[in-house]
Design a protein around this motif. Structure first.
Motif, PDB file in Angstrom:
ATOM      1  N   LEU A 115     -14.146   6.123 -19.463  1.00 44.34           N
ATOM      2  CA  LEU A 115     -14.931   6.761 -18.448  1.00 44.34           C
ATOM      3  C   LEU A 115     -13.865   7.630 -17.424  1.00 44.34           C
ATOM      4  CD1 LEU A 115     -17.234   4.023 -17.056  1.00 44.34           C
ATOM      5  CD2 LEU A 115     -17.968   6.139 -18.510  1.00 44.34           C
ATOM      6  N   LEU A 116     -12.806   6.996 -17.149  1.00 43.69           N
ATOM      7  CA  LEU A 116     -11.696   8.057 -16.402  1.00 43.69           C
ATOM      8  C   LEU A 116     -11.328   9.248 -17.319  1.00 43.69           C
ATOM      9  CD1 LEU A 116     -10.164   7.808 -13.955  1.00 43.69           C
ATOM     10  CD2 LEU A 116      -8.105   6.685 -14.941  1.00 43.69           C
ATOM     11  N   ALA A 117     -10.904   8.914 -18.586  1.00 43.85           N
ATOM     12  CA  ALA A 117     -10.812  10.029 -19.217  1.00 43.85           C
ATOM     13  C   ALA A 117     -11.850  11.044 -19.354  1.00 43.85           C
ATOM     14  CB  ALA A 117     -10.379   9.872 -20.753  1.00 43.85           C
ATOM     15  N   ASP A 118     -13.064  10.664 -19.452  1.00 44.85           N
ATOM     16  CA  ASP A 118     -14.124  11.666 -19.608  1.00 44.85           C
ATOM     17  C   ASP A 118     -14.497  12.462 -18.080  1.00 44.85           C
ATOM     18  OD1 ASP A 118     -14.789  10.812 -22.165  1.00 44.85           O
ATOM     19  OD2 ASP A 118     -16.127   9.511 -21.811  1.00 44.85           O
ATOM     20  N   ALA A 119     -14.328  11.624 -17.143  1.00 41.98           N
ATOM     21  CA  ALA A 119     -14.679  12.098 -15.700  1.00 41.98           C
ATOM     22  C   ALA A 119     -13.447  13.153 -15.324  1.00 41.98           C
ATOM     23  CB  ALA A 119     -14.628  11.001 -14.778  1.00 41.98           C
ATOM     24  N   THR A 120     -12.260  12.651 -15.580  1.00 37.75           N
ATOM     25  CA  THR A 120     -11.240  13.901 -15.317  1.00 37.75           C
ATOM     26  C   THR A 120     -10.876  14.839 -16.403  1.00 37.75           C
ATOM     27  OG1 THR A 120      -9.501  12.362 -16.208  1.00 37.75           O
ATOM     28  CG2 THR A 120      -9.935  11.826 -14.038  1.00 37.75           C
ATOM     29  N   GLY A 121     -11.365  14.694 -17.572  1.00 36.97           N
ATOM     30  CA  GLY A 121     -11.339  15.685 -18.607  1.00 36.97           C
ATOM     31  C   GLY A 121      -9.571  15.676 -18.951  1.00 36.97           C
ATOM     32  N   ARG A 122      -9.084  14.659 -18.760  1.00 33.19           N
ATOM     33  CA  ARG A 122      -7.712  14.736 -19.260  1.00 33.19           C
ATOM     34  C   ARG A 122      -7.160  13.116 -20.175  1.00 33.19           C
ATOM     35  NH1 ARG A 122      -7.786  16.806 -14.172  1.00 33.19           N
ATOM     36  NH2 ARG A 122      -6.554  18.688 -13.718  1.00 33.19           N
ATOM     37  N   PRO A 123      -6.305  13.151 -20.980  1.00 33.37           N
ATOM     38  CA  PRO A 123      -6.022  11.988 -21.556  1.00 33.37           C
ATOM     39  C   PRO A 123      -5.450  10.869 -20.362  1.00 33.37           C
ATOM     40  CG  PRO A 123      -4.824  13.734 -22.777  1.00 33.37           C
ATOM     41  CD  PRO A 123      -5.510  14.235 -21.388  1.00 33.37           C
ATOM     42  N   VAL A 124      -5.655   9.752 -20.877  1.00 29.34           N
ATOM     43  CA  VAL A 124      -5.286   8.413 -19.969  1.00 29.34           C
ATOM     44  C   VAL A 124      -4.397   7.737 -20.680  1.00 29.34           C
ATOM     45  CG1 VAL A 124      -6.159   6.397 -18.793  1.00 29.34           C
ATOM     46  CG2 VAL A 124      -7.297   8.548 -18.383  1.00 29.34           C
ATOM     47  N   VAL A 125      -3.262   7.797 -20.365  1.00 32.90           N
ATOM     48  CA  VAL A 125      -2.222   7.044 -20.889  1.00 32.90           C
ATOM     49  C   VAL A 125      -2.156   5.514 -19.994  1.00 32.90           C
ATOM     50  CG1 VAL A 125       0.204   6.622 -21.559  1.00 32.90           C
ATOM     51  CG2 VAL A 125      -0.791   8.737 -21.509  1.00 32.90           C
ATOM     52  N   ALA A 126      -2.428   4.402 -20.568  1.00 30.75           N
ATOM     53  CA  ALA A 126      -2.701   3.193 -19.901  1.00 30.75           C
ATOM     54  C   ALA A 126      -1.667   2.325 -20.479  1.00 30.75           C
ATOM     55  CB  ALA A 126      -4.115   2.594 -20.414  1.00 30.75           C
ATOM     56  N   GLY A 127      -0.917   1.853 -19.255  1.00 34.45           N
ATOM     57  CA  GLY A 127       0.054   0.928 -19.325  1.00 34.45           C
ATOM     58  C   GLY A 127       1.484   1.348 -18.774  1.00 34.45           C
ATOM     59  N   PRO A 128       2.282   0.228 -18.561  1.00 32.55           N
ATOM     60  CA  PRO A 128       2.053  -1.137 -18.712  1.00 32.55           C
ATOM     61  C   PRO A 128       0.994  -1.615 -17.677  1.00 32.55           C
ATOM     62  CG  PRO A 128       4.275  -0.494 -17.554  1.00 32.55           C
ATOM     63  CD  PRO A 128       3.515   0.523 -17.897  1.00 32.55           C
ATOM     64  N   VAL A 129       0.462  -2.803 -18.005  1.00 33.17           N
ATOM     65  CA  VAL A 129      -0.691  -3.504 -17.335  1.00 33.17           C
ATOM     66  C   VAL A 129       0.226  -3.895 -15.981  1.00 33.17           C
ATOM     67  CG1 VAL A 129      -2.327  -5.306 -16.963  1.00 33.17           C
ATOM     68  CG2 VAL A 129      -1.849  -4.407 -19.299  1.00 33.17           C
ATOM     69  N   GLU A 130       1.011  -4.609 -15.993  1.00 29.82           N
ATOM     70  CA  GLU A 130       1.629  -5.050 -14.839  1.00 29.82           C
ATOM     71  C   GLU A 130       2.865  -3.990 -14.350  1.00 29.82           C
ATOM     72  OE1 GLU A 130       0.320  -7.423 -13.399  1.00 29.82           O
ATOM     73  OE2 GLU A 130      -0.666  -8.533 -15.136  1.00 29.82           O
ATOM     74  N   ALA A 131       2.362  -2.933 -14.233  1.00 25.81           N
ATOM     75  CA  ALA A 131       3.315  -1.720 -13.583  1.00 25.81           C
ATOM     76  C   ALA A 131       4.281  -2.025 -12.305  1.00 25.81           C
ATOM     77  CB  ALA A 131       2.755  -0.394 -13.543  1.00 25.81           C
ATOM     78  N   THR A 132       3.570  -2.865 -11.522  1.00 25.24           N
ATOM     79  CA  THR A 132       3.922  -3.149 -10.306  1.00 25.24           C
ATOM     80  C   THR A 132       5.070  -4.284 -10.255  1.00 25.24           C
ATOM     81  OG1 THR A 132       1.836  -2.884  -9.053  1.00 25.24           O
ATOM     82  CG2 THR A 132       3.436  -4.065  -7.879  1.00 25.24           C
ATOM     83  N   ALA A 133       5.114  -5.290 -11.345  1.00 24.62           N
ATOM     84  CA  ALA A 133       6.073  -6.068 -11.527  1.00 24.62           C
ATOM     85  C   ALA A 133       7.067  -5.497 -12.117  1.00 24.62           C
ATOM     86  CB  ALA A 133       5.496  -7.259 -12.200  1.00 24.62           C
ATOM     87  N   VAL A 134       7.053  -4.435 -12.987  1.00 20.52           N
ATOM     88  CA  VAL A 134       7.790  -3.787 -14.094  1.00 20.52           C
ATOM     89  C   VAL A 134       8.596  -3.125 -13.000  1.00 20.52           C
ATOM     90  CG1 VAL A 134       8.301  -1.957 -15.769  1.00 20.52           C
ATOM     91  CG2 VAL A 134       6.589  -3.862 -16.255  1.00 20.52           C
ATOM     92  N   GLY A 135       8.093  -2.150 -12.050  1.00 18.08           N
ATOM     93  CA  GLY A 135       8.844  -1.547 -11.143  1.00 18.08           C
ATOM     94  C   GLY A 135       9.712  -2.320 -10.189  1.00 18.08           C
ATOM     95  N   ASN A 136       9.203  -3.371  -9.864  1.00 17.20           N
ATOM     96  CA  ASN A 136       9.892  -4.526  -9.062  1.00 17.20           C
ATOM     97  C   ASN A 136      11.121  -4.783  -9.827  1.00 17.20           C
ATOM     98  OD1 ASN A 136      10.683  -6.956  -7.659  1.00 17.20           O
ATOM     99  ND2 ASN A 136       8.965  -7.136  -6.819  1.00 17.20           N
ATOM    100  N   LEU A 137      10.848  -5.189 -10.972  1.00 12.59           N
ATOM    101  CA  LEU A 137      12.030  -5.784 -11.752  1.00 12.59           C
ATOM    102  C   LEU A 137      13.001  -4.703 -12.091  1.00 12.59           C
ATOM    103  CD1 LEU A 137      10.150  -8.116 -14.110  1.00 12.59           C
ATOM    104  CD2 LEU A 137      11.642  -8.888 -12.407  1.00 12.59           C
ATOM    105  N   LEU A 138      12.744  -3.422 -12.373  1.00 12.66           N
ATOM    106  CA  LEU A 138      13.655  -2.416 -12.655  1.00 12.66           C
ATOM    107  C   LEU A 138      14.518  -1.881 -11.410  1.00 12.66           C
ATOM    108  CD1 LEU A 138      11.582  -0.148 -14.611  1.00 12.66           C
ATOM    109  CD2 LEU A 138      13.372  -1.365 -15.366  1.00 12.66           C
ATOM    110  N   THR A 139      13.606  -2.053 -10.107  1.00 14.50           N
ATOM    111  CA  THR A 139      14.384  -1.471  -8.997  1.00 14.50           C
ATOM    112  C   THR A 139      15.394  -2.882  -8.732  1.00 14.50           C
ATOM    113  OG1 THR A 139      12.506  -2.027  -7.553  1.00 14.50           O
ATOM    114  CG2 THR A 139      12.968   0.197  -8.061  1.00 14.50           C
ATOM    115  N   GLN A 140      15.290  -3.821  -9.057  1.00 12.49           N
ATOM    116  CA  GLN A 140      16.035  -4.941  -9.014  1.00 12.49           C
ATOM    117  C   GLN A 140      17.273  -4.699  -9.626  1.00 12.49           C
ATOM    118  OE1 GLN A 140      14.989  -9.138  -8.257  1.00 12.49           O
ATOM    119  NE2 GLN A 140      12.866  -8.540  -8.466  1.00 12.49           N
ATOM    120  N   ALA A 141      17.171  -4.430 -11.002  1.00  7.62           N
ATOM    121  CA  ALA A 141      18.128  -3.980 -12.024  1.00  7.62           C
ATOM    122  C   ALA A 141      19.017  -2.909 -11.614  1.00  7.62           C
ATOM    123  CB  ALA A 141      17.542  -3.879 -13.320  1.00  7.62           C
ATOM    124  N   VAL A 142      18.279  -2.120 -11.106  1.00  7.44           N
ATOM    125  CA  VAL A 142      19.117  -0.824 -10.373  1.00  7.44           C
ATOM    126  C   VAL A 142      20.085  -1.376  -9.276  1.00  7.44           C
ATOM    127  CG1 VAL A 142      19.096   1.243  -9.227  1.00  7.44           C
ATOM    128  CG2 VAL A 142      17.679   0.723 -10.931  1.00  7.44           C
TER     129      VAL A 142
END
Length: 486
Positions: A414-441
């Protein structure tokens, strides 16, 4: 190196164990717990003791899998804070969803108008009770509290001190307060002086990556070594954006209790168009600025599930989404940000009442309510994306989606239809991924967030949803825009 990411939202928390090298990224969920404001003495507050116990349980769960942990970092929602005296919290922090935290909003804007606040902070948030409003109300109604307080800490830093970390300020979560100048990446003290708000309690702001000392000994005793506490991008949305493989011409949508739609830039945008379209400037990792708009997100759906669960009905997601797929599309729309929706009454009936009051088809069955909410959320998001595109005056060719919405195929379609744009979904746990990446930095495993994003694109499986049925969505956007102005 091994890192623990503690991601706490307004409705729940999750703890992750991650191992990051210069060429690999692995992580797993090790603990999950409920969260939410509790009512005490007629106010909605956050239970700090309970949160500490739940975080400790999460760290212990991580240690069961990997006793050698190098760092621990906490991210949370924004807005809320604690006041301390000599390192002791004066009382449990108020929740931004407490109905009384905005009591003095009218008088605040009589002292400094909305345009003045925007010019000082780059924030156009007039609907969510952020830190500025809360402080203003406390200063007027409970001035004795400030007489006692010698420091203010936002929720991620407050929780970090409960685990033994040094007090600090961090730019990404501080920028949610509507009290920070996004160009200077520091407190907007002139604005606070105009409002007669205390500035001496505000901590010095650091960029993500500051090391805050060892984990408290009573927590670290079950580990083979004592981890270091690190401030990641400590606002959950800042972490989520850091964890997305974001291209320059892409928009991002972080989905949780709130939807945060935006794009990343190097400088704040405080133009007339940004003010008129309510686009805010919040700070991101690596010196970035997140231009964004907030939409009340899956909070409404979770409140419905809570009501159905209390009534003994099924709240299984797959069953609800299957029923929603079968329900009549766009039979009714609600404005997710309408003042009518609150935590005080059962949400399904609030939605039905809204539809009755606006002469729409009333969704009766749970599947119809869920379909109404999903249709409404993607329509409101599409409206916000149109406004954001106008402000940046550049095409935003796709939407990078993170958070719980990634698992919801119907929502993604529905989001792709409503916005008229491709939706690239993922990662699911983006917040955890970003948290871990900024710790690694922070510990120099990775040189910067850009390198981490390349790693995410290589290591994670992403799904792309192309627009399929774009007909009629302009009409629905107009319909919702009319509802929002009634």
């Amino acid at each position: 190196m091994n890192h623990v990411a503690i991601d706490i939202g307004a409705s729940g928390g999750t703890v992750y164990l991650g191992t990051v090298t210069s060429s690999s990224f692995e992580f797993e969920e090790v603990h999950r717990f409920d969260n939410g404001p509790v009512e005490r003495n007629g106010r909605y507050v956050w239970d700090l003791n309970a949160l500490r116990n739940r975080m400790v349980s999460g760290i212990e769960a991580a240690a069961d899998r990997e006793p050698s942990i190098d760092t621990v970092g906490i991210d949370t929602w924004g807005l809320d804070f604690g006041l301390l005296s000599d390192g002791e919290v004066l009382r449990d922090p108020l929740s931004y969803r407490d109905p009384d935290v905005t009591e003095t909003r009218k008088s605040l804007f009589e002292t400094v108008d909305e345009r003045r606040v925007f010019e000082a902070t780059g924030i156009t948030n007039w609907n969510t009770p952020n830190t500025l409003w809360q402080l203003h109300t406390l200063a007027r109604h409970e001035p004795a509290l400030f007489d006692q307080a010698d420091s203010l800490l936002m929720m991620p830093q407050l929780l970090t001190t409960l685990l033994g970390g040094r007090p600090c300020g961090e730019t990404t979560v501080a920028s949610t307060t509507q009290m920070v100048d996004p160009s200077e990446r520091d407190w907007a003290t002139d604005l606070l002086d105009d409002l007669s708000l205390p500035v001496d309690v505000l901590p010095t702001l650091d960029e993500p990556g500051r090391r805050l000392g060892p984990l408290a000994s009573d927590v670290a005793e079950s580990l083979s070594s004592t981890p270091e506490l690190v401030a990641p991008a400590s606002h959950d949305t800042a972490s989520a954006v850091a964890g997305l493989p974001l291209a320059e011409d892409a928009a991002f949508l972080s989905t949780g209790s709130w939807f945060i739609l935006g794009c990343e830039r190097r400088e704040p945008v405080r133009t007339d168009a940004a003010f008129e379209h309510a686009v805010s400037n919040e700070l991101g990792a690596d010196g970035t600025v997140r231009l964004l708009k907030n939409v009340n997100g899956f909070f409404l759906l979770e409140e419905c599930r809570k009501s159905w669960r209390e009534a003994g009905a099924s709240t299984d997601y797959e069953a609800l989404l299957s029923a929603a797929r079968e329900a009549t599309p766009r039979a009714a729309l609600v404005d997710p940000d309408a003042d009518e929706f609150s935590i005080d009454e059962p949400m399904p009936e609030q939605i039905r009442s809204y539809c009755r009051d606006t002469d729409q088809t009333v969704p009766e069955e749970p599947g119809e309510v869920v379909r109404c909410l999903l249709d409404s959320l993607v329509t409101k998001t599409a409206l916000a994306l149109d406004e954001l595109t106008t402000v940046v005056d550049e095409p935003l060719s796709r939407v990078n989606l993170g958070g719980g919405g990634v698992r919801n195929e119907l929502f993604c379609e529905l989001l792709a239809d409503a916005t008229g744009r491709p939706v690239v979904a993922g990662p699911v746990e983006a917040t955890a991924v970003g948290n871990l990446l900024t710790q690694a930095v922070a510990v120099d495993t990775l040189p910067d967030v850009a390198t981490g994003r390349q790693l995410v694109e290589e290591e994670f499986e992403l799904a792309t949803y192309e627009p399929a049925t774009t007909d009629g969505w302009d009409r629905e956007k107009n319909r919702l825009a009319e509802l929002a102005t009634e």
